[in-house]
Write a protein that holds these residues in place. Structure first.
Motif, PDB file in Angstrom:
ATOM      1  N   PRO A  97      -7.421  -7.930 -16.406  1.00 39.02           N
ATOM      2  CA  PRO A  97      -6.597  -7.236 -15.708  1.00 39.02           C
ATOM      3  C   PRO A  97      -5.123  -7.638 -15.491  1.00 39.02           C
ATOM      4  O   PRO A  97      -4.781  -8.811 -15.065  1.00 39.02           O
ATOM      5  CB  PRO A  97      -6.904  -6.403 -14.875  1.00 39.02           C
ATOM      6  N   LEU A  98      -4.253  -6.425 -15.889  1.00 37.80           N
ATOM      7  CA  LEU A  98      -2.707  -6.794 -16.686  1.00 37.80           C
ATOM      8  C   LEU A  98      -1.915  -6.607 -16.003  1.00 37.80           C
ATOM      9  O   LEU A  98      -1.051  -5.972 -16.235  1.00 37.80           O
ATOM     10  CB  LEU A  98      -2.314  -7.458 -17.544  1.00 37.80           C
ATOM     11  N   PRO A  99      -1.654  -6.784 -14.193  1.00 38.86           N
ATOM     12  CA  PRO A  99      -0.367  -5.549 -13.930  1.00 38.86           C
ATOM     13  C   PRO A  99       1.110  -6.371 -13.873  1.00 38.86           C
ATOM     14  O   PRO A  99       0.757  -7.718 -14.847  1.00 38.86           O
ATOM     15  CB  PRO A  99      -0.517  -6.113 -12.275  1.00 38.86           C
ATOM     16  N   CYS A 100       1.966  -6.150 -13.230  1.00 42.32           N
ATOM     17  CA  CYS A 100       2.983  -7.117 -13.693  1.00 42.32           C
ATOM     18  C   CYS A 100       2.795  -8.612 -12.471  1.00 42.32           C
ATOM     19  O   CYS A 100       2.041  -8.559 -11.229  1.00 42.32           O
ATOM     20  CB  CYS A 100       4.344  -6.815 -13.041  1.00 42.32           C
ATOM     21  N   MET A 101       3.096  -9.723 -13.134  1.00 42.51           N
ATOM     22  CA  MET A 101       2.771 -11.227 -12.565  1.00 42.51           C
ATOM     23  C   MET A 101       3.822 -10.703 -11.261  1.00 42.51           C
ATOM     24  O   MET A 101       3.886 -12.083 -10.567  1.00 42.51           O
ATOM     25  CB  MET A 101       2.970 -11.777 -13.305  1.00 42.51           C
ATOM     26  N   HIS A 102       5.205 -10.435 -11.040  1.00 46.58           N
ATOM     27  CA  HIS A 102       6.435 -11.073  -9.815  1.00 46.58           C
ATOM     28  C   HIS A 102       6.134 -12.459  -9.313  1.00 46.58           C
ATOM     29  O   HIS A 102       6.058 -12.375  -8.308  1.00 46.58           O
ATOM     30  CB  HIS A 102       4.739 -10.045  -8.462  1.00 46.58           C
ATOM     31  N   CYS A 103       6.418 -12.732 -10.714  1.00 51.70           N
ATOM     32  CA  CYS A 103       6.596 -14.392 -10.492  1.00 51.70           C
ATOM     33  C   CYS A 103       7.626 -14.491  -9.684  1.00 51.70           C
ATOM     34  O   CYS A 103       8.606 -13.783  -9.267  1.00 51.70           O
ATOM     35  CB  CYS A 103       7.505 -14.508 -11.656  1.00 51.70           C
ATOM     36  N   ASP A 104       6.940 -15.948  -9.217  1.00 48.01           N
ATOM     37  CA  ASP A 104       8.200 -16.355  -7.993  1.00 48.01           C
ATOM     38  C   ASP A 104      10.143 -16.953  -8.225  1.00 48.01           C
ATOM     39  O   ASP A 104      10.422 -16.795  -8.145  1.00 48.01           O
ATOM     40  CB  ASP A 104       7.345 -17.933  -6.879  1.00 48.01           C
ATOM     41  N   THR A 159       5.798  -1.886  -9.537  1.00 47.04           N
ATOM     42  CA  THR A 159       6.041  -2.682  -8.569  1.00 47.04           C
ATOM     43  C   THR A 159       5.106  -3.282  -6.650  1.00 47.04           C
ATOM     44  O   THR A 159       5.911  -3.020  -5.823  1.00 47.04           O
ATOM     45  CB  THR A 159       6.564  -1.051  -7.710  1.00 47.04           C
ATOM     46  N   PHE A 160       3.274  -3.284  -7.104  1.00 42.45           N
ATOM     47  CA  PHE A 160       2.881  -3.629  -6.664  1.00 42.45           C
ATOM     48  C   PHE A 160       2.883  -2.205  -5.201  1.00 42.45           C
ATOM     49  O   PHE A 160       3.239  -2.256  -3.842  1.00 42.45           O
ATOM     50  CB  PHE A 160       3.438  -4.644  -5.684  1.00 42.45           C
ATOM     51  N   CYS A 161       2.666  -0.713  -6.184  1.00 46.76           N
ATOM     52  CA  CYS A 161       2.981   0.115  -4.818  1.00 46.76           C
ATOM     53  C   CYS A 161       4.134  -0.455  -3.815  1.00 46.76           C
ATOM     54  O   CYS A 161       3.194   0.300  -2.801  1.00 46.76           O
ATOM     55  CB  CYS A 161       1.908   0.826  -5.105  1.00 46.76           C
ATOM     56  N   VAL A 162       5.410  -0.034  -3.990  1.00 47.14           N
ATOM     57  CA  VAL A 162       5.967  -0.609  -2.920  1.00 47.14           C
ATOM     58  C   VAL A 162       6.640   0.503  -2.046  1.00 47.14           C
ATOM     59  O   VAL A 162       6.873   0.532  -1.044  1.00 47.14           O
ATOM     60  CB  VAL A 162       7.648  -1.348  -3.711  1.00 47.14           C
ATOM     61  N   HIS A 163       6.078   1.414  -2.424  1.00 46.11           N
ATOM     62  CA  HIS A 163       6.665   2.398  -1.917  1.00 46.11           C
ATOM     63  C   HIS A 163       5.741   2.748  -0.396  1.00 46.11           C
ATOM     64  O   HIS A 163       5.401   2.874   0.850  1.00 46.11           O
ATOM     65  CB  HIS A 163       6.819   3.632  -2.463  1.00 46.11           C
ATOM     66  N   ARG A 164       4.141   2.264  -0.919  1.00 46.49           N
ATOM     67  CA  ARG A 164       3.395   1.966   0.352  1.00 46.49           C
ATOM     68  C   ARG A 164       3.287   0.853   1.319  1.00 46.49           C
ATOM     69  O   ARG A 164       2.959   1.360   1.879  1.00 46.49           O
ATOM     70  CB  ARG A 164       1.539   1.295  -0.405  1.00 46.49           C
ATOM     71  N   LEU A 165       4.761  -0.114   0.434  1.00 43.49           N
ATOM     72  CA  LEU A 165       4.611  -0.534   1.948  1.00 43.49           C
ATOM     73  C   LEU A 165       5.300   0.022   3.770  1.00 43.49           C
ATOM     74  O   LEU A 165       5.750  -0.262   4.670  1.00 43.49           O
ATOM     75  CB  LEU A 165       5.202  -2.343   1.178  1.00 43.49           C
ATOM     76  N   GLN A 166       6.782   0.974   2.742  1.00 45.98           N
ATOM     77  CA  GLN A 166       7.072   1.672   3.755  1.00 45.98           C
ATOM     78  C   GLN A 166       6.289   2.565   4.080  1.00 45.98           C
ATOM     79  O   GLN A 166       6.922   2.593   5.584  1.00 45.98           O
ATOM     80  CB  GLN A 166       8.182   2.263   2.770  1.00 45.98           C
TER      81      GLN A 166
END
Length: 259
Positions: A81-88, A164-171
């Motif tokens: 599985p390959l989402p964005c890796m959201h690298c540091d 985006t790691f579903c960042v809207h869910r974080l909000q």
């Protein structure tokens, strides 16, 4: 300050693609149609590829087992599985001339479509091929408009888009916690792909919080990152199964799909 990350257990992933479908529906990922798909323009914020591994085994069949005496080739296939890796240390943010893509203070690599000029430098810089150029105007005919998620913007022609790691869910989770006058708890913020996985192969949370399951799994002896020699420090961490690590972490090209 949390540092959001994901652990994917390859021993549990069955390649069912539930994560891919959930990501599409949650984030209004557009369908490009057969014609554009053949041109390599299909968009997958979350992609599951089949990787052929191991030695090929050839068995001389016989007429009795239905092979009519022809050689049979057997290959080992595993799912990645390959989402964005959201690298540091994300290479994509370093090359964007207009800061349309940035890494926020919580480690999520963001993409701002309204600022993107479509130069595609970030797409070229991503070693994991996790960015997509939108080649067409998005159109939702008929009743499909009712399936559009109002919490996520619809990207337009000529911009780059990505997970985006579903960042809207974080909000949403923060607003809920604020309404209940409490701190954000583990499990309040979960991306759609994690929620939809029937095998519970994905775990999400704060990598810097030792109490979170994702932080404990990241320290597991089976943990590894893709292409570690690049020094991008992805926050998507895999748990190997079998002899996966030695072969995949150094040999797998995430931009290459098999099968």
């Amino acid at each position: 300050m949390p540092r959001w990350g994901m652990v994917i257990d390859l021993d549990r992933c069955t390649g069912c693609q539930a994560c891919t479908i959930a990501c599409r529906m949650e984030n209004n990922v557009p369908f490009c149609g057969d014609k554009n798909a053949w041109k390599g323009r299909a968009i997958f914020w979350n992609k599951v590829i089949a990787v052929q591994m191991g030695e090929r085994e050839q068995h001389q069949g016989s007429g009795e087992n239905g092979h009519d005496g022809q050689p049979v080739t057997r290959k080992r296939v595993r799912f990645l599985p390959l989402p964005c890796m959201h690298c540091d240390r994300p290479p994509c943010t370093m090359v964007c001339p207009v800061r349309a893509t940035t890494r926020n203070v919580e480690g999520i690599v963001m993409q701002v479509p309204s600022r993107c000029i479509g130069c595609r430098l970030c797409q070229a810089a991503c070693p994991y091929s996790r960015r997509y150029f939108n080649w067409q105007e998005v159109n939702y005919p008929g009743s499909l408009k009712q399936a559009v998620n109002p919490d996520v913007s619809i990207r337009t022609l000529g911009v780059i888009e990505k997970c985006t790691f579903c960042v809207h869910r974080l909000q949403q989770a923060r607003e809920q916690a604020r309404a209940e006058k409490r701190e954000l708890r583990e499990g309040d913020y979960v991306p759609a792909c994690v929620e939809a996985c029937p095998a519970k192969a994905r775990t999400f949370g704060d990598l810097d919080n030792p109490e979170h399951a994702v932080a404990k799994l990241a320290r597991n002896p089976r943990a590894f990152r893709l292409l570690p020699e690049l020094g991008t420090h992805p926050k998507v961490i895999y748990l190997q199964e079998g002899g996966w690590q030695s072969a995949s972490s150094h040999a797998v090209n995430p931009g290459e799909s098999h099968g």
